[in-house]
Write a protein that holds these residues in place. Structure first.
Motif, PDB file in Angstrom:
ATOM      1  N   VAL A   1       9.972  16.304   6.059  1.00 19.10           N
ATOM      2  CA  VAL A   1      10.058  14.854   6.070  1.00 19.10           C
ATOM      3  C   VAL A   1      11.408  14.487   6.669  1.00 19.10           C
ATOM      4  N   ALA A   2      11.384  13.594   7.670  1.00 22.73           N
ATOM      5  CA  ALA A   2      12.598  13.190   8.373  1.00 22.73           C
ATOM      6  C   ALA A   2      12.762  11.671   8.304  1.00 22.73           C
ATOM      7  N   HIS A   3      13.853  11.183   8.869  1.00 16.79           N
ATOM      8  CA  HIS A   3      14.099   9.740   8.909  1.00 16.79           C
ATOM      9  C   HIS A   3      13.023   9.037   9.725  1.00 16.79           C
ATOM     10  N   ASN A   4      12.706   7.827   9.343  1.00 19.03           N
ATOM     11  CA  ASN A   4      11.703   7.019  10.038  1.00 19.03           C
ATOM     12  C   ASN A   4      12.060   6.863  11.517  1.00 19.03           C
ATOM     13  N   SER A   5      11.051   6.843  12.378  1.00 17.11           N
ATOM     14  CA  SER A   5      11.282   6.622  13.809  1.00 17.11           C
ATOM     15  C   SER A   5      11.948   5.282  14.093  1.00 17.11           C
ATOM     16  N   PRO A   6      11.552   4.207  13.404  1.00 18.46           N
ATOM     17  CA  PRO A   6      12.223   2.943  13.674  1.00 18.46           C
ATOM     18  C   PRO A   6      13.685   2.924  13.203  1.00 18.46           C
ATOM     19  N   ALA A   7      14.138   4.006  12.569  1.00 13.51           N
ATOM     20  CA  ALA A   7      15.520   4.141  12.088  1.00 13.51           C
ATOM     21  C   ALA A   7      15.913   3.007  11.152  1.00 13.51           C
TER      22      ALA A   7
ATOM     23  N   ALA B   1      11.824   0.915   5.260  1.00  9.39           N
ATOM     24  CA  ALA B   1      10.596   0.126   5.195  1.00  9.39           C
ATOM     25  C   ALA B   1      10.344  -0.231   3.737  1.00  9.39           C
ATOM     26  N   GLY B   2      10.159  -1.502   3.472  1.00  7.46           N
ATOM     27  CA  GLY B   2       9.880  -1.961   2.116  1.00  7.46           C
ATOM     28  C   GLY B   2       8.809  -3.035   2.155  1.00  7.46           C
ATOM     29  N   ARG B   3       7.566  -2.632   2.093  1.00  9.48           N
ATOM     30  CA  ARG B   3       6.440  -3.576   2.124  1.00  9.48           C
ATOM     31  C   ARG B   3       5.214  -2.885   1.523  1.00  9.48           C
ATOM     32  N   TRP B   4       4.088  -3.564   1.594  1.00 14.67           N
ATOM     33  CA  TRP B   4       2.839  -2.999   1.101  1.00 14.67           C
ATOM     34  C   TRP B   4       1.997  -2.568   2.290  1.00 14.67           C
ATOM     35  N   GLY B   5       1.243  -1.497   2.103  1.00 14.97           N
ATOM     36  CA  GLY B   5       0.378  -1.005   3.166  1.00 14.97           C
ATOM     37  C   GLY B   5      -0.987  -0.626   2.623  1.00 14.97           C
ATOM     38  N   ARG B   6      -1.935  -0.471   3.553  1.00 21.20           N
ATOM     39  CA  ARG B   6      -3.288  -0.094   3.169  1.00 21.20           C
ATOM     40  C   ARG B   6      -3.677   1.184   3.907  1.00 21.20           C
TER      41      ARG B   6
ATOM     42  N   TYR C   1      -3.979   0.245  -1.582  1.00 21.08           N
ATOM     43  CA  TYR C   1      -3.058  -0.840  -1.259  1.00 21.08           C
ATOM     44  C   TYR C   1      -1.858  -0.600  -2.146  1.00 21.08           C
ATOM     45  N   ILE C   2      -0.821  -0.040  -1.554  1.00 25.45           N
ATOM     46  CA  ILE C   2       0.314   0.420  -2.348  1.00 25.45           C
ATOM     47  C   ILE C   2       1.635   0.144  -1.625  1.00 25.45           C
ATOM     48  N   PRO C   3       2.724   0.120  -2.392  1.00 23.75           N
ATOM     49  CA  PRO C   3       4.027  -0.111  -1.791  1.00 23.75           C
ATOM     50  C   PRO C   3       4.477   1.052  -0.906  1.00 23.75           C
ATOM     51  N   VAL C   4       5.091   0.681   0.200  1.00 27.70           N
ATOM     52  CA  VAL C   4       5.723   1.644   1.102  1.00 27.70           C
ATOM     53  C   VAL C   4       7.209   1.336   1.012  1.00 27.70           C
ATOM     54  N   ARG C   5       7.978   2.277   0.499  1.00 32.79           N
ATOM     55  CA  ARG C   5       9.409   2.050   0.278  1.00 32.79           C
ATOM     56  C   ARG C   5      10.193   3.300   0.629  1.00 32.79           C
ATOM     57  N   HIS C   6      10.583   3.414   1.864  1.00 34.04           N
ATOM     58  CA  HIS C   6      11.372   4.584   2.220  1.00 34.04           C
ATOM     59  C   HIS C   6      12.064   4.411   3.561  1.00 34.04           C
ATOM     60  N   GLY C   7      13.128   5.151   3.747  1.00 34.65           N
ATOM     61  CA  GLY C   7      13.844   5.207   5.017  1.00 34.65           C
ATOM     62  C   GLY C   7      13.646   6.553   5.680  1.00 34.65           C
ATOM     63  N   ALA C   8      13.171   7.500   4.917  1.00 33.82           N
ATOM     64  CA  ALA C   8      12.923   8.843   5.434  1.00 33.82           C
ATOM     65  C   ALA C   8      11.555   9.288   4.936  1.00 33.82           C
ATOM     66  N   GLY C   9      10.544   9.124   5.779  1.00 31.88           N
ATOM     67  CA  GLY C   9       9.201   9.499   5.371  1.00 31.88           C
ATOM     68  C   GLY C   9       8.365  10.018   6.513  1.00 31.88           C
ATOM     69  N   LYS C  10       8.978  10.150   7.674  1.00 31.90           N
ATOM     70  CA  LYS C  10       8.245  10.628   8.847  1.00 31.90           C
ATOM     71  C   LYS C  10       7.947  12.114   8.711  1.00 31.90           C
TER      72      LYS C  10
ATOM     73  N   PRO D   1       3.902   6.849   0.573  1.00 30.49           N
ATOM     74  CA  PRO D   1       3.919   5.565  -0.129  1.00 30.49           C
ATOM     75  C   PRO D   1       4.082   5.792  -1.632  1.00 30.49           C
ATOM     76  N   HIS D   2       4.303   4.736  -2.369  1.00 27.75           N
ATOM     77  CA  HIS D   2       4.659   4.870  -3.777  1.00 27.75           C
ATOM     78  C   HIS D   2       3.643   4.239  -4.726  1.00 27.75           C
ATOM     79  N   PRO D   3       2.587   4.973  -5.090  1.00 24.46           N
ATOM     80  CA  PRO D   3       1.583   4.417  -6.003  1.00 24.46           C
ATOM     81  C   PRO D   3       2.143   4.124  -7.393  1.00 24.46           C
ATOM     82  N   GLU D   4       3.165   4.856  -7.793  1.00 27.12           N
ATOM     83  CA  GLU D   4       3.739   4.641  -9.122  1.00 27.12           C
ATOM     84  C   GLU D   4       4.407   3.269  -9.236  1.00 27.12           C
ATOM     85  N   ALA D   5       4.692   2.623  -8.103  1.00 29.80           N
ATOM     86  CA  ALA D   5       5.312   1.299  -8.123  1.00 29.80           C
ATOM     87  C   ALA D   5       4.278   0.189  -8.300  1.00 29.80           C
ATOM     88  N   TYR D   6       3.006   0.549  -8.322  1.00 25.01           N
ATOM     89  CA  TYR D   6       1.948  -0.436  -8.575  1.00 25.01           C
ATOM     90  C   TYR D   6       1.217  -0.003  -9.841  1.00 25.01           C
TER      91      TYR D   6
END
Length: 166
Positions: free
Chosen positions: A21-27, A30-35, A54-63, A123-128
């Motif tokens: 797992v590496a840093h996100n490409s957009p550098a 990311a803190g939002r919800w995704g499906r 439908y769960i929160p996406v919260r990370h800077g390094a998930g690629k 993504p982070h299912p535990e946050a929902y």
């Protein structure tokens, strides 16, 4: 996680790390919800009978970064890609930002081992874990809680017990 070498266990002879797992490409964080879409053909006990999440996406390094193209091909062929970021209009896996917030190839958001017992998810299912965590809960909107993944895992292990070794 990919950092430990537990996922994907494509060979037992070669214990070299095959994904990381590496840093996100957009550098950026990311803190939002995704499906993300769920692979119904895969062995993952956590995602059984789920079409999407439908769960929160919260990370800077998930690629997800694979060692080589063969690793990605095997993950696909063996249905070990359990969850993929999906385009909201088509429901198909995407590498397009912002629907794929980290730039993972094939839209990979989660991997599973062939037994269905080891699952790595970005993504982070535990946050929902409560309806009030949903971004539109005040309008009465809600989806299956992120806890459904953990409930599925318990059910799966009850149906597929692990042999005890002394």
């Amino acid at each position: 996680r990919g950092q430990l070498g537990l996922l994907p266990p494509l060979t037992t002879a070669d214990l070299a790390r095959q994904v990381a797992v590496a840093h996100n490409s957009p550098a950026r964080y990311a803190g939002r919800w995704g499906r993300p879409a769920v692979n119904a053909k895969g062995p993952c006990g956590f995602t059984k009978n789920l079409g999407s999440l439908y769960i929160p996406v919260r990370h800077g390094a998930g690629k997800l970064v694979a060692r080589d193209e063969q690793t990605l091909q095997r993950l696909q062929a063996e249905n070990l890609i359990a969850v993929q970021y999906a385009h909201p209009e088509t429901g198909l896996p995407t590498e397009e930002y912002p629907f794929n917030p980290n730039g993972s190839p094939l839209g990979i958001a989660g991997l599973c081992d062939p037994t269905g017992r080891i699952f790595g998810l970005m993504p982070h299912p535990e946050a929902y874990n409560h309806t009030t965590n949903h971004p539109a809960w005040t309008r009465g909107e809600q989806d299956a809680l992120g806890l459904v993944l953990f409930e599925n895992a318990v059910s799966y292990l009850r149906e597929h017990p692990v042999a005890r070794q002394c």
